[in-house]
Structures are given as structure tokens and as C-alpha cells.
Design an enzyme around this catalytic site. Structure first.
Site, PDB file in Angstrom:
ATOM      1  N   PHE A 136     -32.722  41.460  16.105  1.00  0.00           N
ATOM      2  CA  PHE A 136     -32.254  41.355  17.498  1.00  0.00           C
ATOM      3  C   PHE A 136     -33.411  41.576  18.483  1.00  0.00           C
ATOM      4  O   PHE A 136     -33.486  40.901  19.512  1.00  0.00           O
ATOM      5  CB  PHE A 136     -31.124  42.356  17.775  1.00  0.00           C
ATOM      6  CG  PHE A 136     -29.792  41.980  17.165  1.00  0.00           C
ATOM      7  CD1 PHE A 136     -29.626  40.780  16.475  1.00  0.00           C
ATOM      8  CD2 PHE A 136     -28.693  42.831  17.287  1.00  0.00           C
ATOM      9  CE1 PHE A 136     -28.403  40.432  15.907  1.00  0.00           C
ATOM     10  CE2 PHE A 136     -27.456  42.488  16.731  1.00  0.00           C
ATOM     11  CZ  PHE A 136     -27.315  41.297  16.036  1.00  0.00           C
ATOM     12  N   TYR A 143     -29.605  45.588  -5.710  1.00  0.00           N
ATOM     13  CA  TYR A 143     -30.109  46.732  -4.941  1.00  0.00           C
ATOM     14  C   TYR A 143     -29.173  47.933  -5.085  1.00  0.00           C
ATOM     15  O   TYR A 143     -29.610  49.026  -5.451  1.00  0.00           O
ATOM     16  CB  TYR A 143     -30.233  46.308  -3.478  1.00  0.00           C
ATOM     17  CG  TYR A 143     -30.770  47.358  -2.542  1.00  0.00           C
ATOM     18  CD1 TYR A 143     -32.123  47.684  -2.517  1.00  0.00           C
ATOM     19  CD2 TYR A 143     -29.927  48.014  -1.640  1.00  0.00           C
ATOM     20  CE1 TYR A 143     -32.619  48.636  -1.631  1.00  0.00           C
ATOM     21  CE2 TYR A 143     -30.421  48.956  -0.751  1.00  0.00           C
ATOM     22  CZ  TYR A 143     -31.762  49.266  -0.754  1.00  0.00           C
ATOM     23  OH  TYR A 143     -32.247  50.202   0.131  1.00  0.00           O
ATOM     24  N   ASP A 145     -20.842  42.274   2.576  1.00  0.00           N
ATOM     25  CA  ASP A 145     -21.434  43.022   3.691  1.00  0.00           C
ATOM     26  C   ASP A 145     -20.459  44.167   4.053  1.00  0.00           C
ATOM     27  O   ASP A 145     -19.318  43.901   4.437  1.00  0.00           O
ATOM     28  CB  ASP A 145     -21.587  42.060   4.874  1.00  0.00           C
ATOM     29  CG  ASP A 145     -22.549  42.555   5.923  1.00  0.00           C
ATOM     30  OD1 ASP A 145     -23.613  41.929   6.074  1.00  0.00           O
ATOM     31  OD2 ASP A 145     -22.231  43.547   6.600  1.00  0.00           O
ATOM     32  N   GLY A 193     -18.917  40.546  14.200  1.00  0.00           N
ATOM     33  CA  GLY A 193     -19.715  41.599  14.845  1.00  0.00           C
ATOM     34  C   GLY A 193     -18.975  42.916  15.004  1.00  0.00           C
ATOM     35  O   GLY A 193     -19.472  43.849  15.633  1.00  0.00           O
ATOM     36  N   ASN A 233     -29.116  53.467   7.430  1.00  0.00           N
ATOM     37  CA  ASN A 233     -29.907  52.503   8.234  1.00  0.00           C
ATOM     38  C   ASN A 233     -30.873  53.191   9.193  1.00  0.00           C
ATOM     39  O   ASN A 233     -30.449  53.969  10.044  1.00  0.00           O
ATOM     40  CB  ASN A 233     -28.975  51.600   9.044  1.00  0.00           C
ATOM     41  CG  ASN A 233     -28.052  50.781   8.168  1.00  0.00           C
ATOM     42  OD1 ASN A 233     -27.239  51.334   7.436  1.00  0.00           O
ATOM     43  ND2 ASN A 233     -28.177  49.471   8.227  1.00  0.00           N
TER      44      ASN A 233
HETATM   45  P1  NAD Z   1     -39.959  48.342   3.133  1.00  0.00           P
HETATM   46  O1  NAD Z   1     -39.552  47.068   2.509  1.00  0.00           O
HETATM   47  O2  NAD Z   1     -40.649  48.330   4.442  1.00  0.00           O
HETATM   48  O3  NAD Z   1     -40.869  49.190   2.153  1.00  0.00           O
HETATM   49  C1  NAD Z   1     -40.768  49.126   0.752  1.00  0.00           C
HETATM   50  C2  NAD Z   1     -42.179  49.175   0.183  1.00  0.00           C
HETATM   51  O4  NAD Z   1     -42.097  49.144  -1.246  1.00  0.00           O
HETATM   52  C3  NAD Z   1     -43.043  47.999   0.612  1.00  0.00           C
HETATM   53  O5  NAD Z   1     -44.298  48.446   1.042  1.00  0.00           O
HETATM   54  C4  NAD Z   1     -43.137  47.152  -0.650  1.00  0.00           C
HETATM   55  O6  NAD Z   1     -44.303  46.367  -0.696  1.00  0.00           O
HETATM   56  C5  NAD Z   1     -43.074  48.212  -1.728  1.00  0.00           C
HETATM   57  N1  NAD Z   1     -42.633  47.703  -3.033  1.00  0.00           N
HETATM   58  C6  NAD Z   1     -41.532  46.940  -3.285  1.00  0.00           C
HETATM   59  N2  NAD Z   1     -41.459  46.675  -4.593  1.00  0.00           N
HETATM   60  C7  NAD Z   1     -42.517  47.288  -5.194  1.00  0.00           C
HETATM   61  C8  NAD Z   1     -42.991  47.363  -6.530  1.00  0.00           C
HETATM   62  N3  NAD Z   1     -42.340  46.758  -7.536  1.00  0.00           N
HETATM   63  N4  NAD Z   1     -44.124  48.072  -6.771  1.00  0.00           N
HETATM   64  C9  NAD Z   1     -44.807  48.671  -5.765  1.00  0.00           C
HETATM   65  N5  NAD Z   1     -44.413  48.617  -4.476  1.00  0.00           N
HETATM   66  C10 NAD Z   1     -43.273  47.947  -4.189  1.00  0.00           C
HETATM   67  O7  NAD Z   1     -38.621  49.231   3.202  1.00  0.00           O
HETATM   68  P2  NAD Z   1     -38.376  50.658   3.863  1.00  0.00           P
HETATM   69  O8  NAD Z   1     -37.352  50.484   4.910  1.00  0.00           O
HETATM   70  O9  NAD Z   1     -39.650  51.330   4.169  1.00  0.00           O
HETATM   71  O10 NAD Z   1     -37.666  51.405   2.639  1.00  0.00           O
HETATM   72  C11 NAD Z   1     -38.358  52.347   1.846  1.00  0.00           C
HETATM   73  C12 NAD Z   1     -37.398  52.945   0.833  1.00  0.00           C
HETATM   74  O11 NAD Z   1     -36.295  53.585   1.507  1.00  0.00           O
HETATM   75  C13 NAD Z   1     -36.799  51.903  -0.117  1.00  0.00           C
HETATM   76  O12 NAD Z   1     -36.713  52.475  -1.407  1.00  0.00           O
HETATM   77  C14 NAD Z   1     -35.403  51.686   0.436  1.00  0.00           C
HETATM   78  O13 NAD Z   1     -34.495  51.313  -0.557  1.00  0.00           O
HETATM   79  C15 NAD Z   1     -35.067  53.063   1.021  1.00  0.00           C
HETATM   80  N6  NAD Z   1     -34.092  52.939   2.115  1.00  0.00           N
HETATM   81  C16 NAD Z   1     -34.482  52.484   3.344  1.00  0.00           C
HETATM   82  C17 NAD Z   1     -33.529  52.350   4.351  1.00  0.00           C
HETATM   83  C18 NAD Z   1     -33.892  51.900   5.740  1.00  0.00           C
HETATM   84  O14 NAD Z   1     -32.992  51.739   6.578  1.00  0.00           O
HETATM   85  N7  NAD Z   1     -35.144  51.720   6.072  1.00  0.00           N
HETATM   86  C19 NAD Z   1     -32.181  52.662   4.084  1.00  0.00           C
HETATM   87  C20 NAD Z   1     -31.838  53.095   2.813  1.00  0.00           C
HETATM   88  C21 NAD Z   1     -32.800  53.240   1.834  1.00  0.00           C
HETATM   89  N1  UDP Z   2     -26.633  41.475  10.842  1.00  0.00           N
HETATM   90  C1  UDP Z   2     -26.358  40.586  11.878  1.00  0.00           C
HETATM   91  N2  UDP Z   2     -27.372  39.787  12.329  1.00  0.00           N
HETATM   92  C2  UDP Z   2     -28.628  39.842  11.816  1.00  0.00           C
HETATM   93  C3  UDP Z   2     -28.901  40.754  10.772  1.00  0.00           C
HETATM   94  C4  UDP Z   2     -27.866  41.554  10.301  1.00  0.00           C
HETATM   95  O1  UDP Z   2     -25.229  40.507  12.389  1.00  0.00           O
HETATM   96  O2  UDP Z   2     -29.498  39.080  12.296  1.00  0.00           O
HETATM   97  C5  UDP Z   2     -25.542  42.358  10.387  1.00  0.00           C
HETATM   98  C6  UDP Z   2     -25.328  42.372   8.875  1.00  0.00           C
HETATM   99  O3  UDP Z   2     -24.430  41.353   8.480  1.00  0.00           O
HETATM  100  C7  UDP Z   2     -24.740  43.784   8.688  1.00  0.00           C
HETATM  101  C8  UDP Z   2     -25.414  44.615   9.764  1.00  0.00           C
HETATM  102  O4  UDP Z   2     -25.900  43.682  10.731  1.00  0.00           O
HETATM  103  O5  UDP Z   2     -23.356  43.764   8.906  1.00  0.00           O
HETATM  104  C9  UDP Z   2     -26.584  45.438   9.267  1.00  0.00           C
HETATM  105  O6  UDP Z   2     -27.423  44.586   8.521  1.00  0.00           O
HETATM  106  P1  UDP Z   2     -28.835  45.030   7.947  1.00  0.00           P
HETATM  107  O7  UDP Z   2     -29.351  43.905   7.142  1.00  0.00           O
HETATM  108  O8  UDP Z   2     -29.645  45.567   9.048  1.00  0.00           O
HETATM  109  O9  UDP Z   2     -28.508  46.297   7.025  1.00  0.00           O
HETATM  110  P2  UDP Z   2     -27.425  46.567   5.881  1.00  0.00           P
HETATM  111  O10 UDP Z   2     -26.399  45.486   5.840  1.00  0.00           O
HETATM  112  O11 UDP Z   2     -28.210  46.637   4.642  1.00  0.00           O
HETATM  113  O12 UDP Z   2     -26.809  47.835   6.309  1.00  0.00           O
END
Ligand code: NAD
Ligand code: UDP
Length: 318
Positions: free
Chosen positions: A192, A146, A272, A208, A175
């Protein structure tokens, strides 16, 4: 003014479906493209049948030709458990998916916004993270499919910009949480809330004390729209700088839902990040953007949605 044709990849997912709501309410034409890996039609079902809306089942790793004005490229699973469940597919989605969408932008002379991530900073050595920080990613770890996938996506965007003058927008999303995250999404806020609503112990990974900074979805989408409508190519951090330990997040959610719940500690997953907080001075200066929703306020908007979703899910099981 004529409506623009917007292609939203990842449109049935969490962020994509909120973006689509915004675009549709502004009278734009929307093509929602998704393979429903983590997304679901339920999230956009209120637009099905609207003349301005078209749903396209497609995988972004395969090329597609459409006539569009703007591409919002969000397709990629975002939760660690989902992007790690098929890491090679995640890497393909990031590389081939972004390559295909940049090719489509080139053919159409369309603008393209790519949803990048704070994960490109890895486990950061500087705090808070500014856009000039180049990051500390483990290229061979379990998060790399990723993190490195998003890094090559950014590289592709900037090479298309330099070589083909494509109007790119690279958005580094931190996030984000809110309604429409899947019950089994696996990210911390949804875990959570679902655990609390179903009277389970909250699972804290590690001690945590690791931190994250959480943005409510409405603020995030506002930042996304502002970036697309700006003159700037980015990268731009969009996130809420209010930083919390995961212990504090658990405490806050327990207090809001059921103060008698307990914690179970589980091992901290490999790589992480120990801390994360966006420096958002650039977004503030360039886009006049600032998040408005405080954590408790955002949680109070999110919890009732999960309650309703659990009822819907339980009814489906009957
Ligand atoms: P999500 O998993 O809810 O949405 C991702 C969507 O992409 C889903 O609908 C999934 O079915 C679709 N998808 C995945 N692979 C695909 C493929 N090969 N072809 C077509 N569709 C595909 O996640 P989200 O939280 O809505 O994230 C959306 C975007 O924002 C992602 O690119 C993610 O990396 C980025 N992003 C999100 C967060 C967050 O906190 N939500 C943080 C950083 C980046
Ligand atoms: N995390 C946790 N319990 C959970 C899910 C996640 O303690 O049930 C922690 C995880 O290890 C990380 C933080 O929460 O340190 C945020 O995790 P998340 O998967 O939401 O996002 P990311 O790590 O991609 O920022």
C-alpha cells in the site's frame, strides 16, 4: 562481561537486520548468515568492516559448524508471494534449516530463539489468539509450506528441549512492518505504501473486511530481545493487538500519502485468514513487554524510508 557470539540466520532480511543493529549497538559479536533470497547486503552494509561483525553467505538447509553462544533463527521468507514462489524450498528451509540450527545449538550448548509465526494458528476459530490455541491450518493449501513448516519447526524445538535440554525460545511473531521491507516484498503495508507513493491504485484482496494487527519493528525487536534474555521457552505471542480491517489500513495510508488515490479489488487468495489479533497477556506477564508504537506513528516512520528507497531504486535504473 565478555561479549556473546550471536548467530543471526536471515540476518540480511527485514527483521534480522534490525535485530543485528540492536546486538551490534550493545557491543555483541554477530555472525550474520543468509542466502539473500529475500534479504540484501544493503540492510547490514553499515556493519561491514566492523571487527565484531562477520557476514556468512550460506543456505540453512545445509549444515554448518560455527562456535556460537546464541542462535537467533530467522531464516525463512515471510511474505506469502515469496514463500509460495518455491513452496518445497520453503518447507525445506523450515524443516532442515531449523533441524540444522538445533543441531548447532546442541553442539555448542547454545541458546536458540526460533522465529515462529501467528500463521501457525491458520484461519483462527478463536479471537484473539492465545498461545494455548492449537490452530486451524489447511495442511494441503498454498500457505501450508510456511504454516506447517513453522509448526514442525516448533515441534523440533520442543523435542530438542525435551530430549537434549536445549534452551529454546519459541516466538510467535504477528504481522510486523517498518523500514527495510523490500519494495517488492508483497505484504500489505509495504504494497500500500509503494502503490500510494507511485500513484497506483491500492490492491485490496477480497472485500477488505479481513483483519490484521500490525506491530512496528522496534517494538517487535524489543520483545525478541526480552524473550531471549528470559528464562522462558515459550511459545510466546509478540505482536500489537490493535486490530484493523484491510480497508482501514488502505484508508489510513491513502490519507497520509495521497487522498485522491483509488482502490482496485482483487480476489482473496486461498486460505487467507479472515481475522488475526494476538493475545499478549503472556508476553506482558512473563517479559514485561508491551508494544508502544501506534499504527499512524509507525507508518510516519516507515513512509519516508520507502520514499528514499524508491529514489535509490530509480537512480539504479538510470
Ligand atoms: P524477510 O523475508 O525479510 O527475511 C528472511 C531472511 O531469511 C531473508 O534475508 C532471506 O534471504 C533469508 N533466508 C530465506 N531462506 C533462507 C535459507 N534457506 N537460508 C538462509 N537464509 C534464508 O522476512 P522477515 O519479515 O524479516 O522475517 C524474518 C523471520 O520472522 C522469518 O522466519 C519469518 O517467518 C518470521 N516472521 C516474520 C513476520 C513479519 O511480519 N515480519 C511475521 C511472522 C513471522
Ligand atoms: N492484502 C491485500 N492487498 C495486498 C497485500 C495483501 O489486500 O496488496 C491482504 C491479504 O490478502 C491479507 C492481508 O492483506 O488478508 C495481510 O496480508 P500480508 O501478505 O501482509 O500478510 P499475511 O496474510 O501473511 O498476514
Amino acid at each position: 562481561m565478555k561479549s556473546k557470539i550471536n548467530l543471526v540466520t536471515g540476518g540480511t532480511g527485514f527483521l534480522g537486520s534490525h535485530l543485528i543493529d540492536n546486538l551490534m549497538k550493545q557491543g555483541e559479536i554477530v555472525f550474520c548468515l543468509d542466502n539473500n533470497f529475500t534479504g540484501k547486503d544493503e540492510n547490514i552494509k553499515h556493519w561491514i568492516g566492523n571487527n565484531n561483525f562477520k557476514l556468512i553467505k550460506h543456505d540453512v538447509i545445509d549444515p554448518i559448524f560455527l562456535e556460537v553462544d546464541r542462535i537467533w533463527h530467522l531464516a525463512c521468507p515471510a511474505s506469502p508471494i515469496h514463500y509460495q514462489s518455491n513452496p518445497i524450498k520453503t518447507a525445506k528451509t523450515s524443516f532442515l534449516g531449523t533441524l540444522n540450527m538445533l543441531g548447532l545449538a546442541k553442539k555448542n550448548k547454545a541458546q536458540i530463539l526460533m522465529a515462529s509465526t501467528s500463521e501457525i494458528y491458520g484461519d483462527p476459530e478463536i479471537h484473539p489468539q492465545t498461545e494455548s490455541y492449537k490452530g486451524s491450518v489447511n495442511p494441503i493449501g498454498i500457505r501450508a509450506c510456511y504454516d506447517e513448516g513453522k509448526r514442525i519447526s516448533e515441534t523440533l524445538c520442543f523435542d530438542y528441549h525435551r530430549e537434549h535440554k536445549i534452551d529454546i525460545k519459541v516466538m510467535r511473531i504477528f504481522n510486523t512492518y517498518g523500514p527495510r521491507m523490500n519494495l517488492d516484498d508483497g505484504r500489505v503495508i509495504s504494497n500500500f505504501i509503494v502503490q500510494s507513493l507511485t500513484n497506483k491504485n491500492l490492491t485490496i484482496y477480497g472485500d477488505g473486511n479481513q483483519t490484521r494487527s500490525f506491530c512496528y519493528v522496534d517494538d517487535l525487536i524489543d520483545g525478541m530481545m526480552k524473550l531471549m534474555n528470559s528464562e522462558h521457552n515459550g511459545p510466546v505471542n509478540i505482536g500489537n493487538p490493535d486490530e484493523y480491517t484491510i480497508n482501514q489500513i488502505a484508508e489510513t495510508i491513502i490519507k497520509l500519502i495521497n487522498p485522491s488515490l483509488k482502490i482496485t479489488n482483487k480476489p482473496l487468495p486461498q486460505d487467507d485468514p479472515l481475522k488475526r489479533k494476538p493475545d499478549i497477556n503472556l508476553a506482558n506477564k512473563l517479559l514485561n513487554w508491551m508494544p508502544e508504537v501506534k499504527l499512524k506513528e509507525g507508518l510516519k516512520k516507515t513512509i519516508p524510508w520507502f520514499e528514499a528507497e524508491l529514489i535509490r531504486f530509480n537512480k539504479q535504473q538510470l
